[in-house]
Design a protein around this motif. Structure first.
Motif, PDB file in Angstrom:
ATOM      1  N   MET A 176       1.030  -1.055   0.016  1.00 49.65           N
ATOM      2  CA  MET A 176      -0.249  -0.033  -0.036  1.00 49.65           C
ATOM      3  C   MET A 176       0.926   1.295  -0.031  1.00 49.65           C
ATOM      4  N   GLY A 177       0.769   2.315  -0.976  1.00 43.38           N
ATOM      5  CA  GLY A 177       1.428   3.333  -1.105  1.00 43.38           C
ATOM      6  C   GLY A 177       0.843   4.518  -0.271  1.00 43.38           C
ATOM      7  N   ASP A 178       1.211   5.767  -0.644  1.00 41.37           N
ATOM      8  CA  ASP A 178       0.485   6.827   0.066  1.00 41.37           C
ATOM      9  C   ASP A 178      -0.853   6.885  -0.273  1.00 41.37           C
ATOM     10  N   PRO A 179      -1.681   7.059   1.006  1.00 37.96           N
ATOM     11  CA  PRO A 179      -3.116   7.195   0.808  1.00 37.96           C
ATOM     12  C   PRO A 179      -3.591   8.341  -0.481  1.00 37.96           C
ATOM     13  N   LEU A 180      -4.676   8.221  -0.953  1.00 34.41           N
ATOM     14  CA  LEU A 180      -5.148   9.160  -1.608  1.00 34.41           C
ATOM     15  C   LEU A 180      -5.976  10.013  -0.679  1.00 34.41           C
ATOM     16  N   ARG A 181      -5.534  11.564  -0.861  1.00 33.48           N
ATOM     17  CA  ARG A 181      -6.604  12.455   0.076  1.00 33.48           C
ATOM     18  C   ARG A 181      -7.061  13.452  -0.647  1.00 33.48           C
ATOM     19  N   PHE A 182      -8.191  13.969   0.025  1.00 32.27           N
ATOM     20  CA  PHE A 182      -9.031  15.147  -0.770  1.00 32.27           C
ATOM     21  C   PHE A 182      -9.425  16.050   0.292  1.00 32.27           C
ATOM     22  N   ARG A 183      -7.995  16.458   1.133  1.00 30.08           N
ATOM     23  CA  ARG A 183      -7.923  17.551   2.253  1.00 30.08           C
ATOM     24  C   ARG A 183      -6.629  18.327   1.844  1.00 30.08           C
ATOM     25  N   PHE A 222     -15.937  10.316   3.304  1.00 25.94           N
ATOM     26  CA  PHE A 222     -14.637  10.052   3.226  1.00 25.94           C
ATOM     27  C   PHE A 222     -13.839  10.852   2.543  1.00 25.94           C
ATOM     28  N   ASP A 223     -12.619  11.228   3.033  1.00 24.59           N
ATOM     29  CA  ASP A 223     -11.557  12.158   2.271  1.00 24.59           C
ATOM     30  C   ASP A 223     -10.431  11.645   2.423  1.00 24.59           C
ATOM     31  N   GLY A 224     -10.246  10.498   2.502  1.00 25.08           N
ATOM     32  CA  GLY A 224      -8.980   9.601   2.543  1.00 25.08           C
ATOM     33  C   GLY A 224      -8.974   8.511   2.074  1.00 25.08           C
ATOM     34  N   PHE A 225      -8.352   7.885   1.362  1.00 22.73           N
ATOM     35  CA  PHE A 225      -8.350   6.576   1.115  1.00 22.73           C
ATOM     36  C   PHE A 225      -7.348   5.751   0.964  1.00 22.73           C
ATOM     37  N   ALA A 226      -7.024   4.349   1.536  1.00 18.99           N
ATOM     38  CA  ALA A 226      -5.728   3.767   1.623  1.00 18.99           C
ATOM     39  C   ALA A 226      -6.321   2.197   0.985  1.00 18.99           C
ATOM     40  N   PRO A 227      -6.495   2.071  -0.406  1.00 14.77           N
ATOM     41  CA  PRO A 227      -6.780   0.918  -0.867  1.00 14.77           C
ATOM     42  C   PRO A 227      -5.699  -0.032  -0.809  1.00 14.77           C
ATOM     43  N   ASN A 228      -6.047  -1.562  -0.670  1.00 17.47           N
ATOM     44  CA  ASN A 228      -5.268  -2.561  -0.855  1.00 17.47           C
ATOM     45  C   ASN A 228      -4.386  -2.670  -2.170  1.00 17.47           C
ATOM     46  N   ALA A 229      -4.943  -2.316  -3.454  1.00 19.91           N
ATOM     47  CA  ALA A 229      -4.621  -2.318  -4.435  1.00 19.91           C
ATOM     48  C   ALA A 229      -4.404  -0.934  -5.217  1.00 19.91           C
ATOM     49  N   PRO A 230      -3.437  -0.803  -5.861  1.00 21.12           N
ATOM     50  CA  PRO A 230      -3.109   0.574  -6.422  1.00 21.12           C
ATOM     51  C   PRO A 230      -4.407   1.000  -7.318  1.00 21.12           C
ATOM     52  N   ILE A 231      -4.506   2.149  -7.316  1.00 20.89           N
ATOM     53  CA  ILE A 231      -5.674   2.622  -8.280  1.00 20.89           C
ATOM     54  C   ILE A 231      -4.956   3.626  -9.259  1.00 20.89           C
ATOM     55  N   ASP A 232      -5.357   3.472 -10.700  1.00 20.78           N
ATOM     56  CA  ASP A 232      -4.682   4.066 -11.740  1.00 20.78           C
ATOM     57  C   ASP A 232      -5.264   5.716 -11.953  1.00 20.78           C
ATOM     58  N   PRO A 233      -4.578   6.417 -11.641  1.00 22.40           N
ATOM     59  CA  PRO A 233      -5.053   7.897 -11.428  1.00 22.40           C
ATOM     60  C   PRO A 233      -6.048   8.337 -12.689  1.00 22.40           C
TER      61      PRO A 233
END
Length: 141
Positions: A1-8, A100-111
């Protein structure tokens, strides 16, 4: 798991999240993790000093985390609410609507796929935690 996606705009919480039981036993942590099935209402008396609440999604089809997010946002929680675990790209837009405003998915998500997913719907039909104005209100005031 990389850096979480954040919308903050604020800095990410650096403190590791403790379990709900550990938090309630000592309540001096500023980050807590809710597992599926744990009652988010146990955190309500402590919301003013929590900077991060992680809510785990053990399987993508387990929707209990959506309810937890809604409960926390309706109670006035302003800190980061991070979805972790089996989070799929097509769920992120709906999760944001629940607060939710942050996400840490198990699998990477294509931007690029994420961008397309977040821009899929031009109008919203219900009010939600994300503050989007419903289309009926845009049309009829």
């Amino acid at each position: 798991m990389g850096d979480p996606l954040r919308f903050r705009d604020d800095d990410p919480a650096e403190e590791p999240a403790v379990t709900l039981d550990a938090f309630l036993d000592q309540s001096n942590s500023s980050a807590v993790r809710l597992e599926a099935g744990e009652d988010a209402r146990a955190l309500l008396p402590h919301l003013d000093h929590i900077s991060l609440i992680e809510i785990d999604f053990p399987r993508f089809r387990d929707g209990r985390g959506y309810s937890s997010a809604q409960i926390l946002r309706e109670a006035g929680y302003k800190g980061e609410l991070r979805a972790t675990g089996d989070v799929l790209v097509d769920q992120i837009d709906h999760m944001r609507r629940c607060g939710f405003d942050g996400f840490a998915p198990n699998a990477p998500i294509d931007p690029a796929v994420l961008e397309a997913s977040l821009n899929r719907y031009k109008y919203r039909y219900q009010t939600a935690a994300d503050g989007a104005v419903p289309v009926w209100k845009l049309r009829h005031g």
